[in-house]
Design a protein around this motif. Structure first.
Motif, PDB file in Angstrom:
ATOM      1  N   LYS A  25      33.511  34.484  36.043  1.00  0.00           N
ATOM      2  CA  LYS A  25      34.039  34.054  37.344  1.00  0.00           C
ATOM      3  C   LYS A  25      35.576  34.104  37.379  1.00  0.00           C
ATOM      4  CE  LYS A  25      34.091  29.123  36.407  1.00  0.00           C
ATOM      5  NZ  LYS A  25      33.469  27.866  36.624  1.00  0.00           N
ATOM      6  N   LYS A  67      37.279  36.597  36.835  1.00  0.00           N
ATOM      7  CA  LYS A  67      37.665  37.980  37.137  1.00  0.00           C
ATOM      8  C   LYS A  67      38.700  38.062  38.266  1.00  0.00           C
ATOM      9  CE  LYS A  67      35.273  42.154  37.984  1.00  0.00           C
ATOM     10  NZ  LYS A  67      34.069  42.508  38.700  1.00  0.00           N
ATOM     11  N   TRP A 120      40.665  35.614  39.291  1.00  0.00           N
ATOM     12  CA  TRP A 120      41.720  34.612  39.191  1.00  0.00           C
ATOM     13  C   TRP A 120      43.080  35.294  39.061  1.00  0.00           C
ATOM     14  CZ3 TRP A 120      39.951  30.378  35.126  1.00  0.00           C
ATOM     15  CH2 TRP A 120      38.829  29.724  35.618  1.00  0.00           C
TER      16      TRP A 120
END
Ligand code: AMP
Length: 540
Positions: free
Chosen positions: A346, A348, A350
């Motif tokens: 998750k 990725k 950011w």
């Protein structure tokens, strides 16, 4: 009624690790920097053969199962052979940290009852100073050939490793015994009192090493070449000398050359893909790479731990050099890695900053280790990322009692680490401080780690350390030590103004002392005890 499983009961023994590598990855390479300079290279199959020769040689010296063999040595191939020959024979491999005070070295060699001590020529002066005080040591073996084994004045029983093993057979049947048998012994580098020994079992090491191979930990496979800069004399170099042969990865051992230039050249010449080290070593490496405008052509992942990795350094590795950072935590009492920080899918989308902030934390416990934080009464604190208390651990490779220790250190079956941490709802742990380093000011806590991390983010700062100094009103106040980067100017006012923008006002240190270097101990950690001794007076 419970059904017994119908599986074979094969013990997890270290001899099986090197024999597995010899049989399955026999031609995978081990490259090692000799203490006298040149690179040496061979294969796991040759490593196993020489480990068997050494096992025969140790038996020839009259040693038997349960005896301890000490080492005062760098990361090199002979030390690796000893890891397997000693433990594989049912003896205890006692790795000594050469940077301990000589009195402490004498203490641990005698406490462990080492019968033989293997040493690198670098440490011949150390051996000269301690040999007379180690009456149990029958033989001192220099990890070299005869030409590179120095005569040590006053120490008669010195042998050259190559001469010792040369006449011995490559055939040796590794004994089978209980996997809970002690395999390796490492003493804490404690700054108060005598060092205490953690005796790792075969089972603990094998399980830890297997866990180290996992994709979320070091991620090792035959496709990787790993360079452990973390020392084999401290916590088994995070068990990488066991994990690499399990995975069939090429292993590169840097010997005594741990400066930025030597490490960089070794990484490039051996096409290293993964490395592991403490932040101070990586700081020196990046210093060299930056100064000479270099790039890493093969290294794409580095594991870091031993002390907190400042976010600024993580940013440099990731954003400037494209090297993925894995931030782990462990201690002498945990065999090797206990937690490891890595990015989940998750992350990725950011921002870089979000990713680095996560990696500045010490990550999730690996399978086999459980973690919790407790308050001063021992109550478990919520996993909310903000409640901080002492980190407690338990698991397959966590120490249950100290070697020859009288009282169990465990509390309700958990090991109290002496680290102050938070754990968030996703299980990500963050070390906030050591219980003895945290600064208590006006009833509140300041994390010395957070302050140091903030200071290191200043472009003129090479290293920073913060200690608490007694204060008549506030109990303690922070004092900051800064080492400037070469050629940089930075005043006290400038760094304090920089910090004031980044931390709460009451966190800003009361004073700044500029030093040429920080005192660094044998495992690359800043020795705050030395700073406290010298500067820990009273603020007026
Ligand atoms: P040692 O037993 O000498 O290896 O020291 C272990 C201690 O080092 C731990 O209890 C922590 O205080 C510290 N330590 C290890 N890894 C980290 C890390 N990634 N961040 C902060 N402190 C660490």
């Amino acid at each position: 009624m419970l059904q017994p499983g119908l599986m074979m009961d094969r013990p997890l023994l270290l001899s099986s690790v090197i024999e597995h590598a010899a049989a399955q990855y026999g031609d995978a390479e081990v490259v090692s920097r000799e203490t006298h300079g040149p690179l040496f290279r061979y294969t796991y199959s040759e490593c196993a053969a020489r480990a068997r020769k050494l096992a025969n040689a140790l038996a020839g010296l009259g040693l038997q199962g349960g005896d301890a063999v000490g080492s005062i040595a760098w990361n090199n191939h002979r030390h690796l052979e000893a890891y397997y020959a000693v433990s594989g024979s049912g003896m205890v491999m006692h790795t000594c940290n050469p940077r301990l005070h000589p009195q402490q070295l004498i203490y641990i060699i005698n406490h462990a009852e080492d019968r033989v001590v293997l040493f690198d020529a670098t440490f011949a002066p150390l051996v000269k100073g301690i040999a007379a005080h180690c009456p149990n040591v029958r033989t001192w073996v220099c990890l070299a050939d005869a030409a590179n084994t120095p005569a040590i004045e006053g120490v008669a029983n010195v042998l050259a490793y190559e001469e010792l093993i040369a006449p011995c057979s490559e055939d040796f049947t590794w004994p089978e015994f209980d996997e809970h048998t002690g395999a390796a012994l490492c003493y804490t580098s404690g700054t108060t009192g005598n060092p205490k020994g953690a005796l790792y079992s075969h089972r603990a090491i094998v399980l830890n090493a297997m866990s180290g191979c996992l994709p979320g930990v070091l991620s090792l496979s035959p496709a990787e070449t790993i360079l452990p800069v973390v020392p084999m004399f401290h916590i088994n170099a995070w068990c990488i000398p066991y994990a690499a042969p399990i995975a069939g990865a090429k292993l590169v051992l840097p010997g005594p050359r741990l400066d930025g230039q030597s490490l960089y050249e070794l990484m490039e010449s051996e096409a290293v893909t993964v490395s592991a080290g403490v932040p101070t070593i990586w700081q020196a490496l990046l210093g060299h790479v930056e100064q000479h405008g270099l790039r890493f052509s093969t290294m794409y992942r580095t594991a870091v731990g031993g002390s907190a990795m400042p976010q600024a350094l993580i940013a440099k590795f990731m954003d400037t050099y494209g090297v993925e950072v894995r931030h782990g935590w462990g201690m002498t009492e945990t065999t090797a890695v206990g937690t490891m920080g890595t990015l989940m899918p998750k992350a990725k989308n950011w921002t870089s900053e979000q990713k680095q902030a996560l990696l500045a934390k010490q990550g999730k416990s690996t399978f086999g280790v459980e973690i919790k934080v407790v308050d001063e009464q021992g109550n478990t604190l919520p996993r909310d990322g903000t409640s901080q208390g002492e980190l407690m651990v338990r698991g397959h490779w966590i120490m249950a009692s100290y070697y020859k220790g009288e009282r169990s250190p465990l509390v309700d079956g958990w090991f109290p680490t002496g680290d102050i941490a938070t754990i968030d709802a996703e299980g990500v742990m963050q070390i906030r401080d050591r219980t003895k380093d945290v600064i208590k000011t006006g009833g509140e806590w300041i994390s010395s780690i957070d302050l140091e991390s903030a200071a290191v983010a200043h472009p003129a700062v090479a290293m920073a350390a913060v200690i608490g100094v007694k204060h008549p009103k506030w109990d303690e106040r922070p004092l900051l030590f800064v080492v400037r980067k070469p050629g940089q100017t930075l005043s006290k006012e400038e760094i304090l103004a920089f910090l004031a923008e980044r931390v709460a006002k009451w966190w800003v240190p009361d004073d700044v002392i500029f030093l040429d270097a920080l005192p660094v101990g044998g495992t690359g950690k800043v020795q705050k005890s030395d700073l406290r001794k010298q500067y820990g007076g009273v603020f007026s």
